[in-house]
Design an enzyme around this catalytic site. Structure first.
Site, PDB file in Angstrom:
ATOM      1  N   GLY A   1      -9.081  -1.489  -1.845  1.00 17.21           N
ATOM      2  CA  GLY A   1     -10.223  -1.153  -0.992  1.00 17.21           C
ATOM      3  C   GLY A   1      -9.894  -1.022   0.486  1.00 17.21           C
ATOM      4  O   GLY A   1     -10.744  -1.299   1.340  1.00 17.21           O
ATOM      5  N   GLU A   2      -8.673  -0.571   0.803  1.00 15.85           N
ATOM      6  CA  GLU A   2      -8.298  -0.492   2.222  1.00 15.85           C
ATOM      7  C   GLU A   2      -9.109   0.552   2.981  1.00 15.85           C
ATOM      8  O   GLU A   2      -9.404   0.383   4.157  1.00 15.85           O
ATOM      9  CB  GLU A   2      -6.803  -0.208   2.375  1.00 15.85           C
ATOM     10  CG  GLU A   2      -6.370  -0.253   3.839  1.00 15.85           C
ATOM     11  CD  GLU A   2      -4.872  -0.361   4.034  1.00 15.85           C
ATOM     12  OE1 GLU A   2      -4.408  -0.052   5.146  1.00 15.85           O
ATOM     13  OE2 GLU A   2      -4.171  -0.763   3.095  1.00 15.85           O
TER      14      GLU A   2
ATOM     15  N   ARG B   1      -0.171   4.366   0.240  1.00 18.00           N
ATOM     16  CA  ARG B   1      -0.703   5.386   1.143  1.00 18.00           C
ATOM     17  C   ARG B   1      -0.237   5.085   2.565  1.00 18.00           C
ATOM     18  O   ARG B   1      -0.517   4.020   3.110  1.00 18.00           O
ATOM     19  CB  ARG B   1      -2.228   5.402   1.083  1.00 18.00           C
ATOM     20  CG  ARG B   1      -2.865   6.550   1.839  1.00 18.00           C
ATOM     21  CD  ARG B   1      -4.379   6.413   1.807  1.00 18.00           C
ATOM     22  NE  ARG B   1      -4.878   6.410   0.456  1.00 18.00           N
ATOM     23  CZ  ARG B   1      -5.123   7.501  -0.252  1.00 18.00           C
ATOM     24  NH1 ARG B   1      -4.897   8.685   0.279  1.00 18.00           N
ATOM     25  NH2 ARG B   1      -5.571   7.428  -1.484  1.00 18.00           N
TER      26      ARG B   1
ATOM     27  N   GLN C   1       0.833  -1.198   0.000  1.00 16.31           N
ATOM     28  CA  GLN C   1       0.000   0.000   0.000  1.00 16.31           C
ATOM     29  C   GLN C   1       0.878   1.263   0.000  1.00 16.31           C
ATOM     30  O   GLN C   1       1.654   1.478   0.930  1.00 16.31           O
ATOM     31  CB  GLN C   1      -0.904  -0.011   1.242  1.00 16.31           C
ATOM     32  CG  GLN C   1      -1.628   1.284   1.554  1.00 16.31           C
ATOM     33  CD  GLN C   1      -2.621   1.681   0.493  1.00 16.31           C
ATOM     34  OE1 GLN C   1      -2.359   2.565  -0.301  1.00 16.31           O
ATOM     35  NE2 GLN C   1      -3.766   1.007   0.481  1.00 16.31           N
TER      36      GLN C   1
ATOM     37  N   ARG D   1      -6.007   8.245  -7.695  1.00 14.05           N
ATOM     38  CA  ARG D   1      -6.690   9.120  -6.747  1.00 14.05           C
ATOM     39  C   ARG D   1      -5.899  10.406  -6.562  1.00 14.05           C
ATOM     40  O   ARG D   1      -4.713  10.465  -6.838  1.00 14.05           O
ATOM     41  CB  ARG D   1      -6.849   8.421  -5.387  1.00 14.05           C
ATOM     42  CG  ARG D   1      -7.653   7.131  -5.461  1.00 14.05           C
ATOM     43  CD  ARG D   1      -7.769   6.490  -4.101  1.00 14.05           C
ATOM     44  NE  ARG D   1      -8.484   5.234  -4.158  1.00 14.05           N
ATOM     45  CZ  ARG D   1      -9.809   5.120  -4.117  1.00 14.05           C
ATOM     46  NH1 ARG D   1     -10.557   6.201  -3.996  1.00 14.05           N
ATOM     47  NH2 ARG D   1     -10.395   3.938  -4.168  1.00 14.05           N
TER      48      ARG D   1
ATOM     49  N   ASN E   1      -4.093   3.621  -6.366  1.00  4.70           N
ATOM     50  CA  ASN E   1      -3.883   4.819  -5.558  1.00  4.70           C
ATOM     51  C   ASN E   1      -3.367   5.989  -6.387  1.00  4.70           C
ATOM     52  O   ASN E   1      -3.656   7.140  -6.077  1.00  4.70           O
ATOM     53  CB  ASN E   1      -2.928   4.509  -4.406  1.00  4.70           C
ATOM     54  CG  ASN E   1      -3.643   3.844  -3.245  1.00  4.70           C
ATOM     55  OD1 ASN E   1      -4.321   4.486  -2.458  1.00  4.70           O
ATOM     56  ND2 ASN E   1      -3.529   2.529  -3.158  1.00  4.70           N
TER      57      ASN E   1
ATOM     58  N   GLY F   1     -24.742   0.984   2.834  1.00  5.59           N
ATOM     59  CA  GLY F   1     -24.087  -0.291   2.624  1.00  5.59           C
ATOM     60  C   GLY F   1     -22.854  -0.142   1.743  1.00  5.59           C
ATOM     61  O   GLY F   1     -22.511   0.957   1.315  1.00  5.59           O
TER      62      GLY F   1
END
Length: 291
Positions: free
Chosen positions: A88-89, A49, A47, A126, A123, A68
């Protein structure tokens, strides 16, 4: 089976082989969403991030509580009954904050290299990544796929200078990089700091930037002043000499300008050209004969 990253990073000869009937069927099958115990899930070690905003995770948790999980997280099995996050962390952290027992997930069979690539690319798409996190992601992709900076830039659709300038930030001291990760310094501040070679001087200036909330322009001005102070006397830029203007000359010039102002008010159009020479002051006045 062809790697999902072969289009971006190129594949091996083995990857170019035709898939078997079983592999072809598997590739066309709809991926199944399963419920995985949240305690069996661990974050992605690749990861990029490193800093997660608790406020934004809290906001995401409230959204998930109300609506949800719209998109399941993606996992891979790393041991019997143990899973690692591929993508999807942030959703995982939000569900953990909500104290969910299970998480909806898609389980894929990916290698370490593919897992790292997914995490890094996802990532990079983003906008919340800091300049240092982005730089680390570029560096990891280069090492994973043995690419040059130029080759990576082409595959990601970015300019080679963009990739190179980001990676150059990794040469800054760890304290400076951490300040960028904590969003105490901007990327432009960091670029200005790279003009200083001495690490202690860099760190001292970082403290000033943070405590005094210095703008990039102020930092650049301080760096220029510091560099000029370090120059030997013979290399320091000479200050421009102020020209002394005789009092009588000043009176004459002011009288001329006052007269021109009166002519202008009378409705007569004219042009003036003024020039300050070394030994004299020149003024040319052009008054047209006809309107």
């Amino acid at each position: 089976m062809k790697s999902p990253f072969s289009r971006l990073f190129g594949g091996t000869d083995k990857e170019k082989e035709k898939p078997t009937v079983t592999e072809a069927a598997a590739s066309t099958a709809v991926e199944e969403v399963v419920q995985v115990p949240i305690e069996k899930v661990v974050p992605n070690k690749y990861q990029p991030r490193t800093v997660f905003d608790d406020t934004k995770i809290e906001e995401l948790a409230r959204t998930i509580r109300t609506h949800g999980v719209i998109q399941p997280i993606v996992l891979r099995e790393i041991a019997e009954g143990q899973y690692e996050i591929i993508a999807g962390e942030r959703r995982y952290r939000a569900m953990k904050k909500l104290e969910w027992i299970e998480v909806p997930a898609i389980v894929r069979n990916l290698s370490d290299k593919e897992t790292a690539s997914v995490a890094l690319i996802e990532n990079l798409q983003r906008e919340e990544l800091t300049a240092i996190e982005e730089a680390l992601a570029y560096q990891q992709l280069i090492e994973l796929h043995e690419l040059t900076q130029e080759a990576l830039a082409q595959r990601l659709g970015k300019g080679q200078s963009t990739v190179a300038n980001k990676i150059r930030l990794l040469k800054l001291p760890q304290e400076v990089q951490q300040a960028i990760l904590n969003k105490e310094l901007s990327e432009r501040h960091a670029r200005a700091l790279m003009k200083i070679k001495e690490e202690p001087v860099q760190l001292a200036l970082v403290k000033e930037i943070i405590t005094e909330q210095l703008s990039v322009k102020q930092v650049e001005e301080r760096i220029v002043a510091m560099q000029q102070e370090e120059l030997p006397a013979e290399k320091k830029p000479l200050k421009p000499r102020r020209k002394h203007v005789n009092k009588d000359v000043r009176i004459a010039l002011n009288t001329l300008k006052h007269s021109l102002s009166m002519i202008s008010k009378s409705g007569i159009d004219f042009e003036t050209q003024e020039e300050d020479r070394e030994d004299y002051y020149q003024m040319v006045i052009k008054i047209p004969k006809r309107k």
